[in-house]
Design a protein around this motif. Structure first.
Motif, short mmCIF file in Angstrom:
data_model
loop_
_atom_site.label_atom_id
_atom_site.label_comp_id
_atom_site.label_asym_id
_atom_site.label_seq_id
_atom_site.Cartn_x
_atom_site.Cartn_y
_atom_site.Cartn_z
N VAL A 26 148.12 -18.80 79.58
CA VAL A 26 149.03 -17.84 79.00
C VAL A 26 149.16 -16.77 80.01
O VAL A 26 150.50 -16.32 80.27
CB VAL A 26 148.71 -17.24 77.71
CG1 VAL A 26 149.20 -16.01 77.22
CG2 VAL A 26 148.56 -18.34 76.73
N SER A 29 151.39 -17.78 82.76
CA SER A 29 152.93 -17.97 82.49
C SER A 29 153.64 -16.56 82.41
O SER A 29 154.69 -16.44 82.83
CB SER A 29 153.03 -18.75 81.16
OG SER A 29 152.69 -19.97 81.30
N ALA A 50 154.58 -23.79 72.16
CA ALA A 50 153.62 -23.45 73.12
C ALA A 50 152.22 -24.29 72.80
O ALA A 50 151.80 -24.22 71.78
CB ALA A 50 153.44 -21.93 73.09
N PHE A 52 148.52 -24.10 74.63
CA PHE A 52 147.99 -23.51 75.67
C PHE A 52 146.24 -23.74 75.30
O PHE A 52 146.13 -24.08 74.06
CB PHE A 52 148.01 -22.06 76.16
CG PHE A 52 149.18 -21.98 77.00
CD1 PHE A 52 149.30 -21.95 78.38
CD2 PHE A 52 150.56 -22.04 76.36
CE1 PHE A 52 150.29 -21.63 79.11
CE2 PHE A 52 151.69 -22.02 77.21
CZ PHE A 52 151.61 -21.71 78.47
N ASP A 56 143.09 -22.13 79.86
CA ASP A 56 142.55 -20.52 79.37
C ASP A 56 141.13 -20.36 79.07
O ASP A 56 140.83 -19.55 79.67
CB ASP A 56 143.51 -20.29 77.95
CG ASP A 56 144.93 -20.13 78.13
OD1 ASP A 56 145.36 -19.25 78.44
OD2 ASP A 56 145.42 -21.21 77.98
N TYR A 70 144.04 -14.24 75.39
CA TYR A 70 144.55 -15.55 75.01
C TYR A 70 145.19 -15.51 73.67
O TYR A 70 146.70 -15.69 73.47
CB TYR A 70 143.62 -16.68 75.02
CG TYR A 70 144.02 -18.00 74.32
CD1 TYR A 70 145.18 -18.80 74.82
CD2 TYR A 70 143.81 -18.31 73.01
CE1 TYR A 70 145.46 -20.04 74.57
CE2 TYR A 70 144.23 -19.40 72.49
CZ TYR A 70 145.07 -20.63 73.13
OH TYR A 70 145.45 -21.48 72.81
N GLY A 73 148.08 -13.02 73.71
CA GLY A 73 149.52 -13.58 74.52
C GLY A 73 150.30 -14.37 73.62
O GLY A 73 151.50 -14.13 73.42
N LEU A 74 149.48 -15.10 72.74
CA LEU A 74 150.31 -16.15 71.92
C LEU A 74 150.91 -15.26 70.63
O LEU A 74 152.09 -15.59 70.55
CB LEU A 74 149.21 -17.18 71.10
CG LEU A 74 148.57 -18.28 72.03
CD1 LEU A 74 147.74 -18.99 71.18
CD2 LEU A 74 149.85 -19.03 72.80
N TRP A 77 154.01 -13.79 72.23
CA TRP A 77 155.11 -14.63 72.47
C TRP A 77 155.95 -15.08 71.17
O TRP A 77 157.00 -15.26 71.22
CB TRP A 77 154.55 -15.90 73.12
CG TRP A 77 154.21 -15.86 74.67
CD1 TRP A 77 154.27 -14.62 75.50
CD2 TRP A 77 153.69 -16.80 75.47
NE1 TRP A 77 153.84 -15.15 76.55
CE2 TRP A 77 153.37 -16.45 76.75
CE3 TRP A 77 153.34 -18.20 74.95
CZ2 TRP A 77 153.15 -17.23 77.64
CZ3 TRP A 77 153.00 -18.97 76.11
CH2 TRP A 77 152.64 -18.60 77.27
#
Length: 149
Positions: A26, A29, A50, A52, A56, A70, A73-74, A77
């Protein structure tokens, strides 16, 4: 990877943009502006998928806060995609082929759970590939499931 096969399941009128890069996390990216590019192109009605976690989790060796980053980040997004009027889908990582006493051993530690939590907390759709692959691998058995690879 599996993203390459997505167009086979849709009519030719559906455009699939596969921005995946093998081995990325993540944070990779984000740092390589891959997600920024996606966000600049996404439109209302689009679907963002997504997956991932495999790479990670390797970040934990150098950064003990990697799991929290992680998940954050998700979530970031998903919120950004939803703000654009698109649908976000989080896919948990497939299990690795790790068996112990005939059962799949979770070598991905907390990462599948964190993906599930990110989906639940944001209202994103979830495809629990982690749970589904466990069922499939165990149904085929340790030796039989090797054919999947």
């Amino acid at each position: 990877a599996w993203g390459q096969m997505l167009p086979r399941f849709f009519k030719p009128t559906v455009a699939i943009a596969n921005h995946a890069e093998s081995g990325e996390t993540v944070s990779d990216s984000n740092n390589r502006y891959r997600f920024a590019k996606i966000l600049s192109q996404i439109r209302p009605g689009d679907v963002f998928i997504a997956q991932f976690g495999h790479n990670d989790m390797k970040e934990k060796k150098r950064d003990p806060d990697a799991p929290a980053k992680y998940k954050a980040g998700l979530i970031a997004w998903v919120k950004a995609v939803q703000a654009k009027g698109a649908t976000a889908v989080i896919v948990t990582s497939m299990n690795r082929h790790t068996f112990k006493d005939g059962k799949v051993y979770n070598s991905l530690e907390e990462y599948p759970r964190l993906a599930r939590e990110a989906a639940a907390e944001t209202g994103a759709a979830l495809i629990d590939l982690n749970a589904q692959s466990k069922i499939l691998y165990e149904a085929l058995g340790e030796q039989g499931s090797l054919a999947l690879f």
